[in-house]
Motif scaffolding. Structure first.
Motif, mmCIF file in Angstrom:
data_model
loop_
_atom_site.group_PDB
_atom_site.id
_atom_site.type_symbol
_atom_site.label_atom_id
_atom_site.label_comp_id
_atom_site.label_asym_id
_atom_site.label_seq_id
_atom_site.Cartn_x
_atom_site.Cartn_y
_atom_site.Cartn_z
ATOM 1 N N PRO A 67 0.841 -1.204 0.000
ATOM 2 C CA PRO A 67 0.000 0.000 0.000
ATOM 3 C C PRO A 67 0.874 1.251 0.000
ATOM 4 C CG PRO A 67 -0.024 -1.068 2.151
ATOM 5 C CD PRO A 67 0.753 -1.957 1.239
ATOM 6 N N ASP A 68 0.404 2.292 -0.654
ATOM 7 C CA ASP A 68 1.161 3.538 -0.673
ATOM 8 C C ASP A 68 1.003 4.265 0.662
ATOM 9 O OD1 ASP A 68 -1.349 4.814 -0.751
ATOM 10 O OD2 ASP A 68 -1.261 5.088 -2.911
ATOM 11 N N ALA A 69 1.781 5.304 0.851
ATOM 12 C CA ALA A 69 1.789 6.041 2.122
ATOM 13 C C ALA A 69 0.418 6.617 2.447
ATOM 14 C CB ALA A 69 2.840 7.144 2.073
ATOM 15 N N GLU A 70 -0.305 7.070 1.434
ATOM 16 C CA GLU A 70 -1.638 7.628 1.650
ATOM 17 C C GLU A 70 -2.598 6.562 2.179
ATOM 18 O OE1 GLU A 70 -5.236 9.186 -1.136
ATOM 19 O OE2 GLU A 70 -3.250 9.992 -1.594
ATOM 20 N N THR A 71 -2.537 5.363 1.620
ATOM 21 C CA THR A 71 -3.399 4.267 2.070
ATOM 22 C C THR A 71 -3.070 3.896 3.513
ATOM 23 O OG1 THR A 71 -3.592 3.432 -0.185
ATOM 24 C CG2 THR A 71 -4.112 1.890 1.592
ATOM 25 N N VAL A 72 -1.786 3.831 3.832
ATOM 26 C CA VAL A 72 -1.373 3.503 5.202
ATOM 27 C C VAL A 72 -1.849 4.589 6.160
ATOM 28 C CG1 VAL A 72 0.604 3.158 6.733
ATOM 29 C CG2 VAL A 72 0.582 2.095 4.480
ATOM 30 N N ALA A 73 -1.657 5.840 5.803
ATOM 31 C CA ALA A 73 -2.090 6.944 6.673
ATOM 32 C C ALA A 73 -3.595 6.915 6.873
ATOM 33 C CB ALA A 73 -1.651 8.282 6.080
ATOM 34 N N ARG A 74 -4.331 6.661 5.801
ATOM 35 C CA ARG A 74 -5.800 6.600 5.892
ATOM 36 C C ARG A 74 -6.245 5.457 6.812
ATOM 37 N NH1 ARG A 74 -6.589 6.773 0.712
ATOM 38 N NH2 ARG A 74 -6.993 4.573 0.472
ATOM 39 N N SER A 75 -5.470 4.382 6.849
ATOM 40 C CA SER A 75 -5.863 3.238 7.686
ATOM 41 C C SER A 75 -5.793 3.571 9.169
ATOM 42 C CB SER A 75 -4.987 2.023 7.369
ATOM 43 O OG SER A 75 -3.690 2.180 7.897
ATOM 44 N N LEU A 76 -5.048 4.609 9.512
ATOM 45 C CA LEU A 76 -4.911 4.990 10.919
ATOM 46 C C LEU A 76 -5.935 6.040 11.349
ATOM 47 C CD1 LEU A 76 -1.035 5.163 11.133
ATOM 48 C CD2 LEU A 76 -2.534 3.388 12.059
ATOM 49 N N GLU A 77 -6.745 6.506 10.403
ATOM 50 C CA GLU A 77 -7.753 7.505 10.732
ATOM 51 C C GLU A 77 -8.941 6.859 11.438
ATOM 52 O OE1 GLU A 77 -8.737 9.238 6.969
ATOM 53 O OE2 GLU A 77 -6.830 10.299 6.830
ATOM 54 N N GLY A 78 -9.601 7.635 12.261
ATOM 55 C CA GLY A 78 -10.827 7.166 12.905
ATOM 56 C C GLY A 78 -10.568 6.295 14.120
ATOM 57 N N THR A 79 -11.655 5.708 14.587
ATOM 58 C CA THR A 79 -11.565 4.877 15.782
ATOM 59 C C THR A 79 -10.792 3.591 15.475
ATOM 60 O OG1 THR A 79 -13.649 3.795 15.252
ATOM 61 C CG2 THR A 79 -13.763 5.735 16.692
ATOM 62 N N ARG A 80 -10.278 3.013 16.500
ATOM 63 C CA ARG A 80 -9.514 1.768 16.345
ATOM 64 C C ARG A 80 -10.263 0.668 17.089
ATOM 65 N NH1 ARG A 80 -3.795 4.705 16.564
ATOM 66 N NH2 ARG A 80 -4.089 5.761 14.580
ATOM 67 N N ASP A 81 -11.323 0.224 16.420
ATOM 68 C CA ASP A 81 -12.181 -0.791 16.995
ATOM 69 C C ASP A 81 -12.448 -1.887 15.966
ATOM 70 O OD1 ASP A 81 -13.902 0.461 15.220
ATOM 71 O OD2 ASP A 81 -15.258 1.232 16.745
ATOM 72 N N ARG A 82 -13.301 -2.822 16.321
ATOM 73 C CA ARG A 82 -13.595 -3.935 15.433
ATOM 74 C C ARG A 82 -14.222 -3.471 14.121
ATOM 75 N NH1 ARG A 82 -16.744 -9.086 17.691
ATOM 76 N NH2 ARG A 82 -18.491 -7.657 17.767
ATOM 77 N N GLU A 83 -15.051 -2.446 14.162
ATOM 78 C CA GLU A 83 -15.649 -1.923 12.931
ATOM 79 C C GLU A 83 -14.580 -1.387 11.982
ATOM 80 O OE1 GLU A 83 -18.837 -2.335 11.892
ATOM 81 O OE2 GLU A 83 -18.888 -3.557 13.712
ATOM 82 N N ARG A 84 -13.565 -0.764 12.547
ATOM 83 C CA ARG A 84 -12.472 -0.261 11.713
ATOM 84 C C ARG A 84 -11.703 -1.421 11.087
ATOM 85 N NH1 ARG A 84 -11.175 2.654 7.965
ATOM 86 N NH2 ARG A 84 -9.075 3.458 7.906
ATOM 87 N N VAL A 85 -11.509 -2.500 11.833
ATOM 88 C CA VAL A 85 -10.838 -3.688 11.283
ATOM 89 C C VAL A 85 -11.659 -4.243 10.115
ATOM 90 C CG1 VAL A 85 -9.984 -6.029 11.759
ATOM 91 C CG2 VAL A 85 -9.672 -4.218 13.462
ATOM 92 N N LYS A 86 -12.984 -4.263 10.261
ATOM 93 C CA LYS A 86 -13.843 -4.721 9.154
ATOM 94 C C LYS A 86 -13.608 -3.867 7.917
ATOM 95 C CE LYS A 86 -17.717 -6.489 11.894
ATOM 96 N NZ LYS A 86 -19.153 -6.296 12.193
ATOM 97 N N GLN A 87 -13.608 -2.552 8.084
ATOM 98 C CA GLN A 87 -13.375 -1.651 6.951
ATOM 99 C C GLN A 87 -12.027 -1.938 6.296
ATOM 100 O OE1 GLN A 87 -13.642 2.114 8.948
ATOM 101 N NE2 GLN A 87 -15.723 2.504 8.176
ATOM 102 N N LEU A 88 -11.016 -2.101 7.128
ATOM 103 C CA LEU A 88 -9.674 -2.349 6.595
ATOM 104 C C LEU A 88 -9.604 -3.681 5.844
ATOM 105 C CD1 LEU A 88 -7.515 -1.075 9.590
ATOM 106 C CD2 LEU A 88 -7.814 0.029 7.354
ATOM 107 N N MET A 89 -10.286 -4.697 6.325
ATOM 108 C CA MET A 89 -10.280 -5.988 5.640
ATOM 109 C C MET A 89 -11.021 -5.902 4.308
ATOM 110 S SD MET A 89 -8.385 -8.031 7.347
ATOM 111 C CE MET A 89 -7.429 -6.573 7.795
#
Length: 191
Positions: A67-89
């Motif tokens: 993933p590019d730097a923008e994708t990695v940075a975007r993955s750290l945005e928002g809450t860090r909960d199970r819903e965020r893991v779902k989005q990332l998957m």
């Protein structure tokens, strides 16, 4: 060996396309030259032999999959909960699935590695490093779940991608999305 990096990259991209379309047995210097639209003999000026071409094609696939730097940075945005893991998957499955030729080429390389110890010696640490990087990133990011959960998600998402790319009729799009949701719910603790 030639050092024109743009030409080398184009030849490796052509090799990836040939691997995805023809399989490892179809990967020849002639096929790569034809796919790249370059004069015959060009690929053999850049790669010492077929094993070198196979190995470097594997490295090139990972260059595209990172993933590019923008994708990695975007993955750290928002809450860090199970819903965020779902989005990332969901994003992971979509991002990797859109690089169809690369992923299919990687599958071909993995199969070829069962017959070529040199290729296996290159792919094994590279893929192990990828798994370790995913685990480290997940744990260091503050997302819920332990190393085992991340490993199981890695395995589940990879096989789901294989199904989507090779036999898309096995799981429809909606069922595939549902499977991602359920996998995360079963592997990642709430809160």
């Amino acid at each position: 060996m030639r050092q024109n990096q743009a030409r080398r990259a184009a030849l490796l991209d052509a090799a990836i396309d040939v691997l995805a379309r023809e399989g490892a047995r179809g990967l020849t210097f002639r096929a790569v030259d034809a796919q790249a639209g370059v004069p015959g003999g060009t690929a053999s000026n850049y790669f010492a032999n077929r094993d070198d071409l196979l190995t470097q094609a594997g490295v090139r696939v990972y260059e595209h999959l990172e993933p590019d730097a923008e994708t990695v940075a975007r993955s750290l945005e928002g809450t860090r909960d199970r819903e965020r893991v779902k989005q990332l998957m969901h994003e992971l499955v979509e991002r990797v699935s859109t690089y169809r030729a690369g992923y299919l080429a990687l599958l071909e390389l993995r199969l070829e590695a069962t017959r070529r110890p040199g290729l296996r010696d290159v792919l094994t640490p590279r893929i192990r490093a990828d798994v370790d990087a995913n685990i480290g990133y997940h744990l260091n990011s503050g997302l819920p779940g332990d190393a085992t959960a991340v490993t199981l998600l890695y395995l589940a998402m990879n096989w789901l991608i294989v199904e989507r790319l090779t036999l898309p009729g096995v799981f429809g799009e909606e069922q595939a999305r549902e499977l991602v949701e359920r996998a995360v719910e079963r592997l990642i603790p709430e809160g």
